[in-house]
Design a protein around this motif. Structure first.
Motif, PDB file in Angstrom:
ATOM      1  N   CYS A  60       7.844  -4.498  17.941  1.00 21.37           N
ATOM      2  CA  CYS A  60       9.139  -5.160  18.080  1.00 21.37           C
ATOM      3  C   CYS A  60       9.882  -4.611  19.290  1.00 21.37           C
ATOM      4  O   CYS A  60      10.544  -5.357  20.012  1.00 21.37           O
ATOM      5  CB  CYS A  60       9.975  -4.968  16.823  1.00 21.37           C
ATOM      6  SG  CYS A  60       9.278  -5.804  15.407  1.00 21.37           S
TER       7      CYS A  60
ATOM      8  N   GLU B 259      12.209 -11.572  13.627  1.00 17.14           N
ATOM      9  CA  GLU B 259      12.036 -11.613  12.179  1.00 17.14           C
ATOM     10  C   GLU B 259      11.121 -10.517  11.648  1.00 17.14           C
ATOM     11  O   GLU B 259      11.236 -10.105  10.508  1.00 17.14           O
ATOM     12  CB  GLU B 259      11.512 -12.997  11.774  1.00 17.14           C
ATOM     13  CG  GLU B 259      12.112 -13.484  10.488  1.00 17.14           C
ATOM     14  CD  GLU B 259      11.721 -14.930  10.205  1.00 17.14           C
ATOM     15  OE1 GLU B 259      10.996 -15.133   9.235  1.00 17.14           O
ATOM     16  OE2 GLU B 259      12.147 -15.808  10.978  1.00 17.14           O
ATOM     17  N   LEU B 260      10.219 -10.043  12.506  1.00 10.69           N
ATOM     18  CA  LEU B 260       9.296  -9.002  12.049  1.00 10.69           C
ATOM     19  C   LEU B 260      10.037  -7.729  11.634  1.00 10.69           C
ATOM     20  O   LEU B 260       9.527  -6.923  10.871  1.00 10.69           O
ATOM     21  CB  LEU B 260       8.291  -8.664  13.156  1.00 10.69           C
ATOM     22  CG  LEU B 260       7.207  -9.700  13.448  1.00 10.69           C
ATOM     23  CD1 LEU B 260       6.435  -9.299  14.678  1.00 10.69           C
ATOM     24  CD2 LEU B 260       6.279  -9.854  12.258  1.00 10.69           C
TER      25      LEU B 260
ATOM     26  N   LYS C 173       3.222   0.827   9.958  1.00  9.16           N
ATOM     27  CA  LYS C 173       4.668   0.695   9.889  1.00  9.16           C
ATOM     28  C   LYS C 173       5.260   0.977  11.280  1.00  9.16           C
ATOM     29  O   LYS C 173       6.039   0.202  11.816  1.00  9.16           O
ATOM     30  CB  LYS C 173       5.183   1.728   8.881  1.00  9.16           C
ATOM     31  CG  LYS C 173       6.562   1.497   8.434  1.00  9.16           C
ATOM     32  CD  LYS C 173       7.004   2.375   7.238  1.00  9.16           C
ATOM     33  CE  LYS C 173       6.155   3.518   6.781  1.00  9.16           C
ATOM     34  NZ  LYS C 173       6.744   4.303   5.694  1.00  9.16           N
TER      35      LYS C 173
ATOM     36  N   LYS D  39       1.036  -8.987   9.894  1.00 13.03           N
ATOM     37  CA  LYS D  39       2.334  -8.811  10.556  1.00 13.03           C
ATOM     38  C   LYS D  39       2.150  -8.154  11.911  1.00 13.03           C
ATOM     39  O   LYS D  39       2.792  -8.541  12.883  1.00 13.03           O
ATOM     40  CB  LYS D  39       3.261  -7.981   9.677  1.00 13.03           C
ATOM     41  CG  LYS D  39       3.977  -8.840   8.673  1.00 13.03           C
ATOM     42  CD  LYS D  39       4.661  -8.015   7.620  1.00 13.03           C
ATOM     43  CE  LYS D  39       4.666  -8.772   6.317  1.00 13.03           C
ATOM     44  NZ  LYS D  39       4.669  -7.875   5.157  1.00 13.03           N
TER      45      LYS D  39
ATOM     46  N   LEU E 117       7.765  -6.767   1.112  1.00 12.71           N
ATOM     47  CA  LEU E 117       7.723  -8.160   0.670  1.00 12.71           C
ATOM     48  C   LEU E 117       6.260  -8.524   0.476  1.00 12.71           C
ATOM     49  O   LEU E 117       5.389  -7.910   1.066  1.00 12.71           O
ATOM     50  CB  LEU E 117       8.345  -9.066   1.729  1.00 12.71           C
ATOM     51  CG  LEU E 117       9.867  -9.026   1.804  1.00 12.71           C
ATOM     52  CD1 LEU E 117      10.357  -9.662   3.078  1.00 12.71           C
ATOM     53  CD2 LEU E 117      10.465  -9.703   0.585  1.00 12.71           C
ATOM     54  N   PRO E 118       6.010  -9.535  -0.380  1.00  9.12           N
ATOM     55  CA  PRO E 118       4.609  -9.898  -0.570  1.00  9.12           C
ATOM     56  C   PRO E 118       3.992 -10.328   0.755  1.00  9.12           C
ATOM     57  O   PRO E 118       4.656 -10.978   1.562  1.00  9.12           O
ATOM     58  CB  PRO E 118       4.667 -11.064  -1.547  1.00  9.12           C
ATOM     59  CG  PRO E 118       6.060 -11.558  -1.494  1.00  9.12           C
ATOM     60  CD  PRO E 118       6.904 -10.393  -1.169  1.00  9.12           C
ATOM     61  N   ASN E 119       2.776  -9.923   0.941  1.00  3.39           N
ATOM     62  CA  ASN E 119       2.079 -10.232   2.174  1.00  3.39           C
ATOM     63  C   ASN E 119       1.675 -11.689   2.148  1.00  3.39           C
ATOM     64  O   ASN E 119       0.706 -12.069   1.543  1.00  3.39           O
ATOM     65  CB  ASN E 119       0.834  -9.347   2.258  1.00  3.39           C
ATOM     66  CG  ASN E 119       0.796  -8.617   3.552  1.00  3.39           C
ATOM     67  OD1 ASN E 119       1.593  -8.897   4.451  1.00  3.39           O
ATOM     68  ND2 ASN E 119      -0.125  -7.681   3.663  1.00  3.39           N
ATOM     69  N   PHE E 120       2.436 -12.501   2.820  1.00  3.52           N
ATOM     70  CA  PHE E 120       2.130 -13.921   2.898  1.00  3.52           C
ATOM     71  C   PHE E 120       1.875 -14.547   1.541  1.00  3.52           C
ATOM     72  O   PHE E 120       0.771 -14.610   1.034  1.00  3.52           O
ATOM     73  CB  PHE E 120       0.999 -14.168   3.883  1.00  3.52           C
ATOM     74  CG  PHE E 120       1.413 -13.699   5.226  1.00  3.52           C
ATOM     75  CD1 PHE E 120       2.261 -14.470   5.979  1.00  3.52           C
ATOM     76  CD2 PHE E 120       1.053 -12.458   5.686  1.00  3.52           C
ATOM     77  CE1 PHE E 120       2.722 -14.021   7.193  1.00  3.52           C
ATOM     78  CE2 PHE E 120       1.512 -12.005   6.896  1.00  3.52           C
ATOM     79  CZ  PHE E 120       2.344 -12.784   7.653  1.00  3.52           C
TER      80      PHE E 120
ATOM     81  N   LEU F 280       4.237  -1.594  13.890  1.00  8.46           N
ATOM     82  CA  LEU F 280       5.041  -2.818  13.840  1.00  8.46           C
ATOM     83  C   LEU F 280       6.388  -2.608  14.540  1.00  8.46           C
ATOM     84  O   LEU F 280       6.844  -3.444  15.313  1.00  8.46           O
ATOM     85  CB  LEU F 280       5.253  -3.237  12.381  1.00  8.46           C
ATOM     86  CG  LEU F 280       5.890  -4.608  12.194  1.00  8.46           C
ATOM     87  CD1 LEU F 280       4.964  -5.694  12.678  1.00  8.46           C
ATOM     88  CD2 LEU F 280       6.247  -4.843  10.738  1.00  8.46           C
TER      89      LEU F 280
ATOM     90  N   THR G 215       0.807  -1.208   0.000  1.00  9.07           N
ATOM     91  CA  THR G 215       0.000   0.000   0.000  1.00  9.07           C
ATOM     92  C   THR G 215       0.843   1.263   0.000  1.00  9.07           C
ATOM     93  O   THR G 215       0.412   2.312  -0.442  1.00  9.07           O
ATOM     94  CB  THR G 215      -0.896   0.028   1.245  1.00  9.07           C
ATOM     95  OG1 THR G 215      -0.104  -0.348   2.364  1.00  9.07           O
ATOM     96  CG2 THR G 215      -2.067  -0.922   1.113  1.00  9.07           C
TER      97      THR G 215
ATOM     98  N   GLU H  79      -0.232 -21.926  -8.752  1.00 13.62           N
ATOM     99  CA  GLU H  79      -0.989 -23.168  -8.757  1.00 13.62           C
ATOM    100  C   GLU H  79      -2.132 -23.146  -9.751  1.00 13.62           C
ATOM    101  O   GLU H  79      -2.348 -24.079 -10.486  1.00 13.62           O
ATOM    102  CB  GLU H  79      -1.520 -23.461  -7.342  1.00 13.62           C
ATOM    103  CG  GLU H  79      -0.385 -23.948  -6.443  1.00 13.62           C
ATOM    104  CD  GLU H  79      -0.783 -24.012  -4.992  1.00 13.62           C
ATOM    105  OE1 GLU H  79      -2.000 -24.018  -4.717  1.00 13.62           O
ATOM    106  OE2 GLU H  79       0.121 -24.047  -4.151  1.00 13.62           O
TER     107      GLU H  79
ATOM    108  N   GLY I 190       8.650  -0.429   6.513  1.00 10.74           N
ATOM    109  CA  GLY I 190       7.650  -0.442   5.461  1.00 10.74           C
ATOM    110  C   GLY I 190       7.609  -1.794   4.795  1.00 10.74           C
ATOM    111  O   GLY I 190       8.643  -2.406   4.557  1.00 10.74           O
ATOM    112  N   SER I 191       6.398  -2.234   4.522  1.00 13.69           N
ATOM    113  CA  SER I 191       6.203  -3.551   3.957  1.00 13.69           C
ATOM    114  C   SER I 191       6.703  -3.574   2.511  1.00 13.69           C
ATOM    115  O   SER I 191       6.199  -2.841   1.661  1.00 13.69           O
ATOM    116  CB  SER I 191       4.713  -3.869   4.020  1.00 13.69           C
ATOM    117  OG  SER I 191       4.469  -5.062   3.371  1.00 13.69           O
TER     118      SER I 191
ATOM    119  N   LYS J 163       1.621 -17.177   0.178  1.00  8.69           N
ATOM    120  CA  LYS J 163       0.780 -18.338  -0.098  1.00  8.69           C
ATOM    121  C   LYS J 163      -0.343 -17.975  -1.069  1.00  8.69           C
ATOM    122  O   LYS J 163      -0.648 -18.692  -2.005  1.00  8.69           O
ATOM    123  CB  LYS J 163       0.171 -18.808   1.207  1.00  8.69           C
ATOM    124  CG  LYS J 163      -0.186 -20.264   1.230  1.00  8.69           C
ATOM    125  CD  LYS J 163      -0.656 -20.600   2.623  1.00  8.69           C
ATOM    126  CE  LYS J 163      -0.684 -22.078   2.854  1.00  8.69           C
ATOM    127  NZ  LYS J 163      -1.004 -22.368   4.248  1.00  8.69           N
TER     128      LYS J 163
ATOM    129  N   GLU K 255      10.941  -6.182   7.803  1.00 10.39           N
ATOM    130  CA  GLU K 255      10.246  -5.105   7.090  1.00 10.39           C
ATOM    131  C   GLU K 255       9.974  -3.943   8.030  1.00 10.39           C
ATOM    132  O   GLU K 255       8.884  -3.383   8.063  1.00 10.39           O
ATOM    133  CB  GLU K 255       8.951  -5.627   6.493  1.00 10.39           C
ATOM    134  CG  GLU K 255       9.199  -6.653   5.417  1.00 10.39           C
ATOM    135  CD  GLU K 255       7.909  -7.259   4.924  1.00 10.39           C
ATOM    136  OE1 GLU K 255       7.262  -6.616   4.087  1.00 10.39           O
ATOM    137  OE2 GLU K 255       7.553  -8.355   5.383  1.00 10.39           O
TER     138      GLU K 255
END
Lengths: 218, 891
Positions: free
Chosen positions: B334, A190-191, B327, B369, A200-203, B330, A69, A213, A197-198, A205, A194
């Motif tokens: 942490c 690990e959080l 942001k 997240k 990476l693709p959000n999960f 999060l 976003t 698939e 700011g995000s 799957k 990011e």
């Protein structure tokens, strides 16, 4: 191009690309090419010449497929995907980017994210970088009220926030985040991968289900 | 403190009739603060919001019906609240007047006031001050000098620092009497404790009298501003609700001015108390499930915690947590993970700063997240008991349950683990069930068992492990045990038993073990595979797992088939081996429990005896906790059913410690020990030892125990003792305890009655004792019992009557009291023992001619087709006795 010829061309392309990338097999690469072509198709209507996804189209993709976003971050993602800096993401750049950055190992992703936040390419995430990355977090209310005093308050708050963040992540206390600092923090939590700011693709799957698939079935 | 408040808010006058707030900067700040609080009541303190006032709070308002939203019934210029029945309840809003009945209503109304909010709060406060000044509260709570000192300390604390409210607070006299009072003795007689002068920052000084009835302002004409401290919670809850409201409001204000004071805690515990009252009133199910619930007082953090850098850090983190976008949120999450969340004071501070509510709110968003970060914090916070309760109060348990269907496995796992912590008390466990959590948790197990893909395997396993942990916590409530069983959880748990991971096995066996207390679930658990795996895990290296397995077997082995299965899968040996862990008492209790239940099958006792378990158990009769002793005594009782073991227990010196345990006060232990002694006493050699140790008098004294189970099992134990003791008569005669027998014959418990009848039958063999018993009116007491339908009681009652007939004219006395007729009816009983002893009794009774007539008229002779030789013989005797009247008649 007839559809069977088209199919063959794509298979040949998939063959070559899949040798260059690590995390996808040939079948998956094929699916990604199909998806890429479909995206390109959508872009064609507005623009005649096409050598890849332009910035806007790419951002739409990031938004729709990966639920990103943050406009600022999406611009950064585009820059990193667009290796040759020509303003377009080609099919090869697209698959390479997805492979290394989105599907990569945790180590690869750490590098990618660090690179993402190292806005000036200085090899460090500096105070200025953090400021730029976080300033929008309070931006909304600035516009609403738009008063001088509030602006000062916002500045103070961002500064205080930066101190908190540096205290947590700047392990060698040099006032900026080196890759080692970043890596150490991510290892602990690990959080923080990011943190700013995000990007990476959000999960992933969901993406796997939607793109990889689903198209395999066809 | 109250005084400080009424002073802080600068009223124009203290006269009760016309309190008006002056328009000063302090007052404006106060009003704003109170307004914020009132507006947030609904969202931040939902339970307090429902708290209904005894009398409505009423003030003149400028709000009109058109300001109100759809939440009200509106007719013309009058409005009713949605919550109340419009026909009965008085209207909420009439032109110019508003009456609110709860904090929630107040909050909604103030919100409707739009730009007139402040004016409304002011109007409300002004009325409140009148309420406040009016000492309509009749309190039986008395203030004492110590309490006053605490109040003074607080007031003096208010007069320190830059943002102080009060310039100074001092006693008028420096001299303190021995009893802590400062008032002169003749005033003390009036209940006065001390006098205080309080100077506020911008008004004059204030003279206050502290007395046992409260705190009064001097010179206001009659009792002035009475204030009630919240440390008397029971008082507040009984008092007019208007005051409760003001306490809340003013406390918020105090918190605001002195956010670093230790009083913060007081306010929180106050909040809790009020919500408890609401719950007890509103929720009927609470009472059923809250029986296990015990309120623990919140640990009060050291007051200097609020000055520590840690507290400031928490304040900062929570501030940005709430303020920033996702942001920043999060990032802050942490950072919060670095806090020492094992400390209650940190957790409570996070909660009180609004952080807990925010974390819970994050659970209702789509930000996976952030959810993961929030859950990681919540898992740690939820180990703190007061936080568990707050999480439930803030409706957090529901949000956690909702996250059990998340698309992200990690979220599911973390939510389940948090539930495992929160479901530490009954109310939370109930919420989990009511919001469908049990089914969802079971689904986590199912997902793992069905998951094929290797990539997801580990993640799904973690989710299943957390799910099992949560089920384990939840299964402590009876209804949840049933829910787990009916949702098909037990077979799935059974499948997970094949896992080799201890961290998975412990909660799985733990849940099974808890569920095994429910009979309906036990049937499912007692399947071959489950018992087999439980037995297998007895050999685990992990003590916790061994404990859970033993406990499961303890509960399941009530059933014969399970006992056979344990033997079949060679589970007896590992149980015996566990007895070597004498240092781990929990394990020892569980293992002895399992051995006890398994030894109900004689086949198992024989196998146990190969390992000399009886000897080991006898060794555990001393210096063990009661949990172990109960099980050991229970097991000994079963072992002693094998005749050979009666000598074994003697040889390994097990009798003495058993007799000593008769001095215990634990009722379950007494029941089991008396049973074991009873089994011992059937052996004459053992009886000698019991006699030496004065066992009979100890047993006899247990007849005084209030618990009927103890009474009965002591009485049963006395029976073989009397039978086998050489000098039992001397012993029994030596103590004057017979007076207890008539009392016990009036018991309502059939088991007690039967056991006492058995004792009487034994005692009646001694003429002296029988004479005493007869004097105590035993004949009529026994006769009164004859109408019972309980066959066991009938058997022993007939026996007792039979033996009591041996004395003087008791035979006739039984006849006169009407014992014959019911005994004749006993002949129709299905129970051969009843028929036998009734025949014997009738035989004895038939020595009296009148009784004979009764028997004849009731048809005693032809009552029963004779099925038994003994019976036939007895009836024959009976008939023999009956002959004389016939012959006499014939002559």
């Amino acid at each position: 191009m007839s559809s069977s010829a088209n199919k063959k061309a794509i298979q040949a392309l998939a063959e070559t690309i899949s040798k260059k990338v690590e995390h996808f097999n040939k079948k998956e690469v094929e699916c990604l090419i199909w998806r890429f072509n479909a995206l390109l198709e959508a872009q064609k209507h507005s623009d005649g010449s096409v050598s890849g996804l332009d910035r806007n189209q790419f951002k739409v993709v990031l938004h729709n497929l990966f639920e990103m976003t943050d406009d600022f971050i999406m611009d950064r993602v585009f820059r990193i995907f667009d290796k040759d800096n020509d303003g377009f993401v080609t099919v090869e750049e697209w698959i390479q980017g997805l492979s290394v950055h989105f599907w990569g190992t945790l180590d690869e992703q750490k590098r990618y994210c660090f690179h993402m936040y190292d806005l000036k390419g200085s090899g460090f995430i500096t105070r200025d970088d953090i400021f730029l990355l976080l300033k929008d977090s309070f931006h909304l209310r600035l516009e609403e009220e738009g008063r001088e005093d509030d602006y000062q308050d916002e500045q103070d708050e961002i500064n205080e926030l930066m101190e908190i963040v540096l205290k947590k992540m700047d392990h060698d206390k040099d006032g900026r985040l080196s890759f080692q600092d970043f890596e150490k923090s991510v290892k602990k939590e690990e959080l923080l991968l990011e943190a700013f700011g995000s990007c990476l693709p959000n999960f992933r799957k969901k993406f796997e289900q939607q793109v990889l698939e689903k198209q395999q079935d066809e | 403190m109250g005084v400080s408040l009424s002073k802080a808010a600068q009223w124009t006058t203290f006269s009760p009739d016309a309190s008006k707030l002056k328009s000063t900067p302090t007052n404006e700040a106060l009003l704003k603060e109170i307004l914020t609080f009132v507006e947030q009541i609904g969202s931040q303190h939902p339970q307090e919001a429902d708290f209904t006032f005894e009398a409505p709070l009423q003030w003149r308002t400028t709000v009109v019906t058109s300001d109100l939203k759809s939440d009200y019934h509106i007719r013309d210029s009058t409005a009713w609240s949605h919550e109340t029945d419009s026909r009965e309840a008085p209207p909420l809003l009439t032109p110019f007047t508003v009456r609110v009945r709860s904090l929630g209503q107040l909050s909604m109304l103030i919100q409707a006031a739009e730009d007139k909010k402040l004016e409304e709060v002011q109007a409300c406060l002004e009325v409140g001050s009148r309420l406040f000044c009016c000492p309509s509260l009749k309190s039986d709570a008395q203030y004492d000098p110590d309490f006053m000192k605490v109040e003074m300390d607080f007031l003096q604390f208010c007069s320190e620092g830059d943002d102080r409210l009060l310039k100074s607070v001092r006693y008028t006299s420096d001299f303190e009497f021995w009893n802590g009072c400062r008032a002169p003795p003749w005033r003390q007689a009036q209940g006065e404790i001390c006098y205080v002068v309080i100077e506020s920052v911008d008004t004059g000084s204030l003279n206050v009298t502290c007395c046992t009835a409260g705190v009064f302002l001097n010179g206001v004409g009659g009792p002035g501003a009475l204030f009630i401290s919240n440390s008397r919670k029971e008082f507040i809850l009984n008092s007019a609700a208007g005051v409760t409201l003001w306490l809340l409001l003013f406390h918020t204000y105090i918190m605001y001015i002195h956010s670093v004071t230790c009083r913060l805690r007081d306010c929180c515990s106050f909040r809790k108390t009020s919500s408890k009252a609401t719950l007890a009133e509103l929720s009927s199910e609470t009472s059923s499930e809250s029986e296990e619930e015990e309120e623990r007082p919140e640990h009060q953090p050291e007051s200097d915690f609020y000055l520590s850098s840690e507290f400031l850090q928490i304040k900062k983190l929570v501030k940005y947590l709430k303020k920033g976008d996702q942001k920043v949120t999060l990032l802050m999450l942490c950072c919060m993970l670095d806090l020492d969340l094992t400390q209650d004071s940190c957790n409570l501070a996070i909660r009180d700063e609004g952080g807990l509510q925010f974390l819970l709110n994050l659970l209702d968003t789509n930000e996976d997240k952030c959810k993961i970060g929030a859950l990681k914090i919540l898992i740690r916070m939820s180990r703190c008991v007061p936080i568990q309760r707050s999480m439930e109060d803030m409706l957090g348990v529901r949000s956690l349950v909702n996250n059990l269907d998340s698309e992200v496995t990690k979220v599911k796992a973390l939510a389940a683990e948090t539930i495992a912590n929160v479901a530490n008390f009954p109310r939370a466990r109930r919420t989990v069930r009511q919001s469908g959590g049990i089914e969802k948790l079971i689904k986590l197990l199912d997902c793992f068992l069905k998951s094929q893909k290797k990539s997801d395997h580990l993640e799904n396993m973690e989710a299943a492990r957390c799910g099992a942990l949560a089920l384990w916590s939840c299964s402590r409530s009876t209804k949840n045990k049933k829910a787990i069983c009916s949702a098909g959880g037990i077979p799935l748990l059974g499948c997970l038993l094949t896992s080799s991971l201890e961290s998975m096995l412990i909660p799985v066996v733990g849940t099974l073990q808890e569920c095994a207390s429910e009979e309906s679930s036990r049937i499912t658990i007692q399947s071959k595979d489950i018992i087999k795996n439980l037995v297998k895990n007895l050999r685990s290296n992990c003590t916790d797992l061994q404990i859970q397995c033993s406990m499961a077997l303890f509960k399941c082995a009530e059933d014969t088939e399970t006992r056979d299965l344990v033997r079949k899968y060679k589970g007896l040996k590992p149980l015996v081996e566990l007895l070597n862990n004498t240092n781990n008492k929990e394990l020892l209790a569980a293992a002895t429990g399992a051995i006890w239940k398994c030894s109900i099958s004689i086949e198992n006792v024989l196998i146990f005896q190969n390992d000399k378990v009886l000897e080991s158990l006898a060794g555990l009769l001393t210096a063990q906790p009661e949990e172990v002793l109960i099980n050991v005594a229970g097991a000994l009782t079963e072992f002693l059913q094998v005749p050979a073991n009666k000598a074994v227990i003697r040889k390994c010196d097990g009798i003495k410690p058993m007799i000593q345990l008769l001095l215990s006060t634990n009722q379950a232990l007494l029941v089991n020990v008396t049973k074991a002694i009873s089994a011992c006493a059937t052996d004459r050699e053992n009886m000698k030892i019991i006699d030496e140790l004065d066992g009979i008098s100890l047993l006899w004294s247990l007849l005084q125990n209030p618990n009927p189970e103890v009474q009965a099992s002591a009485a049963w134990a006395i029976c073989p003792c009397i039978g086998n003791s050489k000098d039992a008569m001397r012993t029994v005669l030596s103590f004057q305890g017979f007076g207890r027998i008539p009392d016990l014959l009036m018991s309502t418990n059939n088991e007690v009655l039967a056991s006492i009848c058995a004792v009487i039958a034994k005692l009646a063999k001694y003429k002296n004792i029988l004479a005493t018993l007869t004097d105590l009116g035993i004949v009529s007491l026994l006769t009164k019992l004859t109408n019972t339908k309980d066959d066991r009681l009938r058997h022993h009652l007939s026996d007792a009557i039979c033996h009591c007939c041996q004395f003087a004219n008791n035979t006739a006395a039984f006849g006169e009291a009407g014992a014959v007729e019911p005994l004749v009816r006993y002949m129709k009983s299905e129970d051969i023992l009843v028929r036998q002893s009734a025949t014997m009794a009738l035989f004895q009774l038939s020595w009296d001619p009148n009784n004979n007539l009764t028997m004849l008229s009731r048809g005693a002779v032809k009552v029963k087709s004779l099925t038994d030789e003994v019976e036939t013989k007895q009836v024959f005797f009976c008939s023999g006795n009956m002959t004389p009247p016939f012959s006499r008649h014939g002559n």
